[in-house]
Design an enzyme around this catalytic site. Structure first.
Site, PDB file in Angstrom:
ATOM      1  N   LYS A 153      22.298  43.923  54.110  1.00 52.81           N
ATOM      2  CA  LYS A 153      22.084  42.498  53.871  1.00 52.81           C
ATOM      3  C   LYS A 153      21.418  42.284  52.513  1.00 52.81           C
ATOM      4  CE  LYS A 153      21.440  41.491  58.814  1.00 52.81           C
ATOM      5  NZ  LYS A 153      20.517  40.951  59.841  1.00 52.81           N
ATOM      6  N   LYS A 189      22.942  49.149  63.041  1.00 56.91           N
ATOM      7  CA  LYS A 189      23.914  48.309  63.760  1.00 56.91           C
ATOM      8  C   LYS A 189      23.874  48.686  65.235  1.00 56.91           C
ATOM      9  CE  LYS A 189      28.610  46.519  63.566  1.00 56.91           C
ATOM     10  NZ  LYS A 189      28.674  46.333  65.021  1.00 56.91           N
TER      11      LYS A 189
END
Length: 993
Positions: free
Chosen positions: A512, A305
């Site tokens: 994801k 991230k």
């Protein structure tokens, strides 16, 4: 102060035409004219007064009850049916003109007005000819306190005190249309100065009454606050409006493609160049267990991230758009300087990725705020050697504001001055990291599974680099085969990746589902994010030293946020003047309304609008730090306990140099005195030593931090080299390491680390698992890892063998070349007999030292070849003022070409003589040595330099050529260096230059 939501004096205003109070009557009476046709041809022709009245009625309905919501929708229905419907079949013309005023936050077509509350207050004062010293002007300029914290409502109440007398008649107020308001706002956005903005607003406000001015100000500030979300207003317009906006992020298209409520949306897939597709979002999860529960056994990808700017890139031929997450097109704002980086992409494509800044000097990602500054530098073609500014508080401010920006060059903190000397534009790179592809060629691929989209991303996008202005830019992919992402299938994969993110200092992870498609605006769980909680378990006691007025209905006009401080020094705790308080952070959450009222009552007599002349506070006077009131004297203030996320990053805003992220109050300590709060020394110890000792709960429940205990340390899931060492029970043996604080970078095993820590403490030394300013020596087993890179940027790094030798001999051993894993520039430069490879010419070398020196020479040679951080460049950054006066740096900024041609056509013997050619060769060699000795650089073969030296010209000559180069003679070089020859060490090999 009266609140707009409960004000009953608007009835006379609302009932003028009866269209709002009786919606059914409004539909019958206003929707048709005398001939049976529509009242208004389009929304542009509708009166702005009707829109303001509708907004006023919607805002007045308090609460979330169904009855309140029904009345809000009724008010919108009345406005909608009267002002927007222009044909008998319900088709709405120019609805965009009305809805860009109702929900201005979603309108991206109009440029920003560059008007915030303070600047707009000055424009209103000027537009209505108020005296700057009048009470009404002071109310607007101090709207947080005197205006109740609601600026638009404060404007209305001030104007109703008689400032509308002598204005144009009521007919002008009624005839002002929505179209005219939009045209004037377009003019306002195009104004370049505060005087133009004031004149434009004067013209607009001259046709408005107080309520209309209120809503005009709310629209300009984009703070309509209608007690209905933007998406709720869109759903009222059409049931498919929200869905279409998610796919296009285009309010105009929503209004034009859905002209009638009974016509459903025929969804088309995404396309290039039609605006931003509302980005897919990540659902926040606090534990690895929660993530695995949502995934239900499916395979996933773990991505880093990033703390950057999310950019959706649309390429349509030669046209490239850069859309941010907030639906802003940043191409016209200078981002198109990066177009050259994406020339290799397919002709038509859409990428989703992150824009970041890479700090080459420190080999880490630079903070998010540097992106805008670096883009500006690229457009201005800033020199790569120019110092990079860390902050520019005035970038986004109106040029008419009387606000003194915080000048980073005037900082009094030594660490900042040191930082400023080192960081240049050449040390930073723009990096775009695409992690998804949505469109390629002539078709959308967003419906494909993520694993398939990754394959297409690798096929069509390649890591490349290019120069954007004078700033280097790169593309790095975030696919499973790169350093930013990896495939996972178990809980342990997430935990391991999160621990690596903690060690690297990353913001967190994004998980994801590999089988998911890309859905705009979705936050259902296909994407999830998890962040490490760095929050210290111990609460911090701080002192309230300043206050800020709040905004809104609940906190408007009241002190609702506080500036807090900690002790800088405690020379004499019994004396008030012996304690200095330094600013630390702002805090406002965690305090109940009752506690806030109690604090205001207790501190009311000690709150001063003016800064006291003699204060025991150390503050920076930064604009974002400066409080509305000062709480003084500190002896009368209150101690509060706060908790927050302590980050090892510098902060220029507060005097401590550090601050808390997301601070919250956990208790008010009336039982503590002001001298019992946290000290600066304790804060640094918390940041520098305790960060790796945080225990994290990876299981079910909220991720939390605990107090550091032996049991928690031994059961932590942190990697072995980050786990705290139990040194309890160590018996002191001597004090030979009394002056040392040793940073253990890495070890061969945890057992070795424990033994070294205990041996250091037994000999009176101190240990640290993270580098900080008090560290005197860093030791490591190898050159691997981010901690080694960080330590090498700050000084020498020695081997574990050196530390063992010191322990064995019970003394501090002088380091030898074989003991150095990294040699800092300041070490060899500060020595008279050591070269840049660590060879101390006064001490004989053994075989191990020679091998180490050869390795160092190889590393240095590679650095010179790649020109990443050459030694001279490093010296220039470390000692900029010193090197300017050094004799051997006369030509430090020059790149030379040698012209050794001579006129020998009349002397055949000279042209054919081997001795003559050897003589020319030796003479050229001598000239090059002289140039190198005095800091010059020789241009590579086939490359141009800055100076051309005519070797066989003894005259003093300097001539500027048309191509920018300088033609000089050998005599010119001799004259510049004749009286500046440095004394050379007998051990100096001139050929090393």
């Amino acid at each position: 102060m009266k609140d707009a939501a409960v004000d009953d004096d608007d009835d006379d205003y609302d009932d003028d035409d009866g269209d709002i109070d009786d919606p059914s009557a409004a539909r019958r009476e206003r929707s048709m004219d005398a001939s049976g046709g529509p009242r208004y041809a389009s929304a542009r022709d509708a009166p702005f007064r009707a829109l303001a009245r509708a907004c006023e009625r919607v805002q007045r309905e308090r609460g979330r009850k169904k009855a309140n919501a029904a009345r809000r929708y009724a008010a919108l229905d009345a406005f909608h049916d009267v002002c927007l419907v222009s044909t008998r079949d319900g088709t709405r013309c120019d609805a965009f003109d009305a809805y860009r005023l109702l929900i201005p936050t979603l309108d991206k077509e109009r440029e920003t007005y560059r008007l915030k509350h303070d600047a707009l207050a000055k424009c209103v004062v000027s537009a209505f000819d108020m005296a700057r010293a009048s009470e009404d002007a002071k109310t607007l300029e101090d709207w947080k306190q005197k205006g109740g914290g609601n600026f638009p409502q404060a404007v209305r109440e001030v104007l109703e005190r008689g400032h509308l007398q002598g204005r144009e008649g009521d007919a002008d107020v009624r005839e002002l249309t929505i179209g005219e308001v939009n045209d004037t706002l377009d003019e306002l956005a195009a104004c370049e100065s505060k005087h133009e903005r004031a004149a434009t607003l004067r013209k607009l406000f001259g046709k408005m009454d107080a309520v209309m001015v209120k809503w005009a100000c709310a629209i300009i500030l984009k703070e309509t606050k209608l007690r209905m979300g933007d998406k709720a207003i869109m759903r009222h317009y059409h049931r498919d409006a929200e869905d279409l906006f998610d796919w296009t992020s285009d309010l105009r298209r929503v209004c034009e493609d859905l002209p009638r409520r009974d016509v459903r949306l025929k969804r088309a897939d995404i396309n290039v160049g039609e605006g931003l597709i509302n980005p897919q979002l990540a659902l926040r999860k606090n534990t690895a267990d929660a993530i695995m529960k949502t995934l239900r056994g499916r395979q996933f990808i773990i991505e880093t991230k990033f703390d950057g700017e999310r950019i959706q890139l649309h390429k349509d031929g030669e046209i490239i758009n850069y859309w941010t997450r907030n639906m802003n097109d940043f191409g016209p704002r200078g981002y198109d300087v990066m177009n050259g980086l994406f020339r290799h992409l397919p002709k038509r494509c859409i990428l989703d990725g992150e824009l970041l800044v890479w700090n080459k000097l420190r080999e880490t990602w630079h903070p998010f705020g540097a992106i805008k500054t670096l883009i500006k530098a690229a457009n201005l073609r800033k020199s790569k050697d120019e110092v990079f500014p860390l902050s520019n508080d005035t970038d986004d401010r109106d040029d008419g504001d009387d606000i003194a920006g915080y000048d980073p060059k005037s900082s009094k903190y030594e660490w900042y001055q040191e930082y400023m000397k080192k960081l240049t534009y050449g040390d930073l790179e723009l990096v775009y990291v695409p992690f998804d592809i949505l469109y390629i060629g002539d078709e959308s691929v967003r419906h494909l599974q993520l694993v398939e989209r990754h394959a297409k991303l690798r096929e069509h996008v390649h890591p490349v680099s290019a120069m954007c202005g004078n700033i280097k830019a790169r593309i790095l992919l975030a696919t499973p085969d790169c350093e930013f992402s990896k495939i996972g299938s178990t809980k342990q994969d997430i935990e391991r990746a999160l621990l690596e993110a903690i060690e690297a200092g990353d913001e967190g992870l994004v998980i994801k589902d590999l089988n998911s498609e890309w859905i705009p605006g979705d936050r259902s769980g296909n994407w999830m994010k998890i962040k490490p909680d760095y929050c210290k378990s111990e609460d911090l006691d701080v002192l309230l030293i300043g206050g800020y007025y709040g905004a809104g209905e609940l906190r408007g006009g009241k002190i609702s946020q506080f500036l807090v401080g900690i002790i800088e020094s405690t020379n004499d705790p019994t004396s008030a003047h012996g304690i200095k308080i330094m600013s630390f952070c702002k805090v406002g959450t965690g305090i109940s309304a009752t506690e806030l009222d109690d604090l205001r009552n207790r501190l009311g007599d000690y709150m001063h609008r003016e800064k006291p002349r003699e204060m025991d506070y150390n503050v920076t006077d930064a604009y974002s730090e400066r409080p509305d009131v000062w709480i003084w004297p500190p002896q009368r203030s209150v101690v509060v306990r706060v908790k927050g996320d302590i980050r090892c990053i510098r902060s220029m805003t507060y005097a401590t140099g550090y601050s808390l992220r997301f601070p919250r109050v956990t208790g008010i300590r009336y039982d503590k005195t002001w001298s019992d709060i946290l000290t600066n020394a304790e804060l640094k110890q918390i940041i520098e030593e305790d960060r790796p000792n945080i225990a994290m709960d990876m299981g079910e429940g909220h991720m939390n931090s605990r107090k550091r205990t032996r049991a928690a340390a031994l059961t932590t899931l942190l990697p072995a080299h980050l786990m705290p060492v139990d040194v309890s029970g160590v018996v002191p043996e001597s004090e030979v390491f009394k002056s040392l604080q040793i940073h253990i970078v890495n070890c061969e095993s945890r057992e070795q680390k424990q033994e070294l820590f205990k041996a250091i403490i037994a000999r009176g030394g101190r240990t640290s698992e993270m580098w900080h300013s008090d560290v005197t020596h860093s030791v490591a087993a190898n050159r691997d890892g981010a901690k080694f890179i960080a330590a090498s940027h700050h000084g020498d790094v020695y081997t574990i063998d050196w530390l063992k030798q010191c322990i064995q001999q019970n003394r501090i051993v002088t380091p030898r070349p074989r003991h150095r894993l990294n040699l800092a520039t300041s070490t060899w430069y500060g020595s008279n007999i050591m070269d840049r490879y660590g060879d101390d010419h006064a001490i004989p070398c053994n075989e191990e030292d020679i091998r180490a020196l050869l390795h160092q020479v190889g590393d240095q040679a590679k650095r010179w070849e790649t020109s990443e951080v050459p030694a001279m460049v490093e010296l220039t950054r470390e000692y900029p003022n010193l090197l300017k006066s050094m004799k051997y740096c006369t030509f430090s900024e020059c790149v030379f070409e040698i012209d050794d041609s001579c006129d020998v056509q009349h002397n055949e013997w000279m042209s054919e003589s081997e001795h003559f050619r050897l003589m020319l060769h030796e003479e050229r060699f001598n000239v090059e040595l002289r140039l190198r000795l005095f800091g010059g650089t020789m241009a590579p073969e086939g490359r141009s330099g800055t100076h051309i030296v005519r070797m066989n010209d003894d005259s003093v000559r300097e001539e500027y050529l048309d191509d920018g180069r300088v033609l000089v003679s050998n005599g010119w070089v001799t004259k510049r260096t004749r009286k500046q020859s440095p004394r050379m060490s007998p051990n100096l090999d001139i050929r090393s230059f």
